[in-house]
Design an enzyme around this catalytic site. Sequence first.
Site, mmCIF file in Angstrom:
data_model
loop_
_atom_site.group_PDB
_atom_site.id
_atom_site.type_symbol
_atom_site.label_atom_id
_atom_site.label_comp_id
_atom_site.label_asym_id
_atom_site.label_seq_id
_atom_site.Cartn_x
_atom_site.Cartn_y
_atom_site.Cartn_z
ATOM 1 C CB CYS A 89 34.083 84.325 -60.638
ATOM 2 S SG CYS A 89 34.000 82.554 -60.348
ATOM 3 C CD GLN A 158 37.224 78.831 -58.599
ATOM 4 O OE1 GLN A 158 36.429 79.266 -57.776
ATOM 5 N NE2 GLN A 158 37.188 79.179 -59.873
ATOM 6 C CB SER A 243 29.256 81.148 -53.903
ATOM 7 O OG SER A 243 30.126 80.385 -54.732
ATOM 8 C CG HIS A 344 29.364 83.043 -57.626
ATOM 9 N ND1 HIS A 344 29.442 84.082 -58.536
ATOM 10 C CD2 HIS A 344 30.628 82.511 -57.535
ATOM 11 C CE1 HIS A 344 30.698 84.184 -58.958
ATOM 12 N NE2 HIS A 344 31.414 83.230 -58.376
ATOM 13 C CB CYS A 374 38.563 85.453 -55.808
ATOM 14 S SG CYS A 374 37.103 84.510 -55.319
ATOM 15 N N GLY A 376 38.930 82.315 -61.188
ATOM 16 C CA GLY A 376 39.703 81.127 -61.513
ATOM 17 C C GLY A 376 41.014 81.488 -62.170
#
Length: 392
Positions: A89, A158, A243, A344, A374, A376
């Site tokens: 991300c 996640q 998100s 996102h 943050c 993965g």
Amino acid sequence: MPEAFIVDAVRSPVGRRNGILSEVHPADLSGYVLQALIERVGVDPGEIDDVVWGCVNQSGDQAAQIGRYAVLAAGWPESVPGTTVNRACGSSQQAIDFAAGMVKAGLYDLIVAGGVESMSRVPLGASAQGGRPYGDRARRRYAEQLAEAEFPAGDFNQGFGAELIARRWGFDRAQLDELASESHARMAAAVDTGAFDGQIVPIPEAPGALVDEGLRRGTSPDTLSKLRPSFRADGVIHAGNASQISDGSAAVLIASGEKARSLGLRPIARYVAGAVAGSDPVMMLTGPIPATRKLLTRAGVALDEIGTFEVNEAFAPVPMAWMAELGVDDKRVNPQGGAIAMGHPLGGSGAILLTKMLHRMRDQGIRYGLQTMCEGGGTANATLVELAEGVL
């Protein structure tokens, strides 16, 4: 050591999955954003040393080194190279950190960084289909933690990580839904006051699309309470406090101080420092906490000197845990809403967050801004910028 300055930053609107940008090829979407950036600044694209472009799911329409094809789609000279970065991300934030680092090292004078993701055309996880992305040794290393947390199939996840964060910090569903509702309310206020008007560029294949599509006005804890949990039957994470799956792109132009002066450019901000940190890959999303601490130590700037923060709202517990650990007032964090309201688009989000923050800093005269995301695998980027007025 040369300084790196961010001259300007632009972005596309953020589209919902299968929404306003879904028919636009991600290379073309990138090209439109690159073209708009250079037209706004008024520099010759032939002078650009490189383009560093973030993208997460590099398959299908986003395969074949999309950073290079974005340059070609922009109509720039063939002599301008491009490369593609994947740090989950944080890909486009990492692209910006890499680009600024190259300028500070004296290797480049003028460089563009940013990223794209079309989650409508290349679905979440598409690049992992048919593969085993985590391997066996990492699974074995964390097998006990994964089993204890009841992660499905013993894989890293996640959503389950977000559930663990909520449990560890004691956030209940009502608190998470309150933050999610506030995200929409803040974004609505930003839209209504025209805060995004100067940063969103038109996309010819999506005529009239100049407003982010994810905003849901009237979102409240009561409306969110009707949504079912997404990961655990007894969980607190659901579609409304996570998100949104989205499409979007953003780009920033970075120059050395000498190059900016020679071209008569007036940068928005000075790139102060960047940092990346690793953290628990099972909980996965707590990396912004150590990344922020690492960045502040590196930059020598105190937390209370920073006027605005962007902490990506991958899931509501992520910024909440960050605020709890660092003791930051929520009024300075995501003041125009975050990814819960806006969306996102993975590989483009870091550059989109920075674009929002830079324009806010310039509009409101805020000296320092910090963003963190943050990612993965349990990593996170953090970046600090300073308003350039009086610096260059």
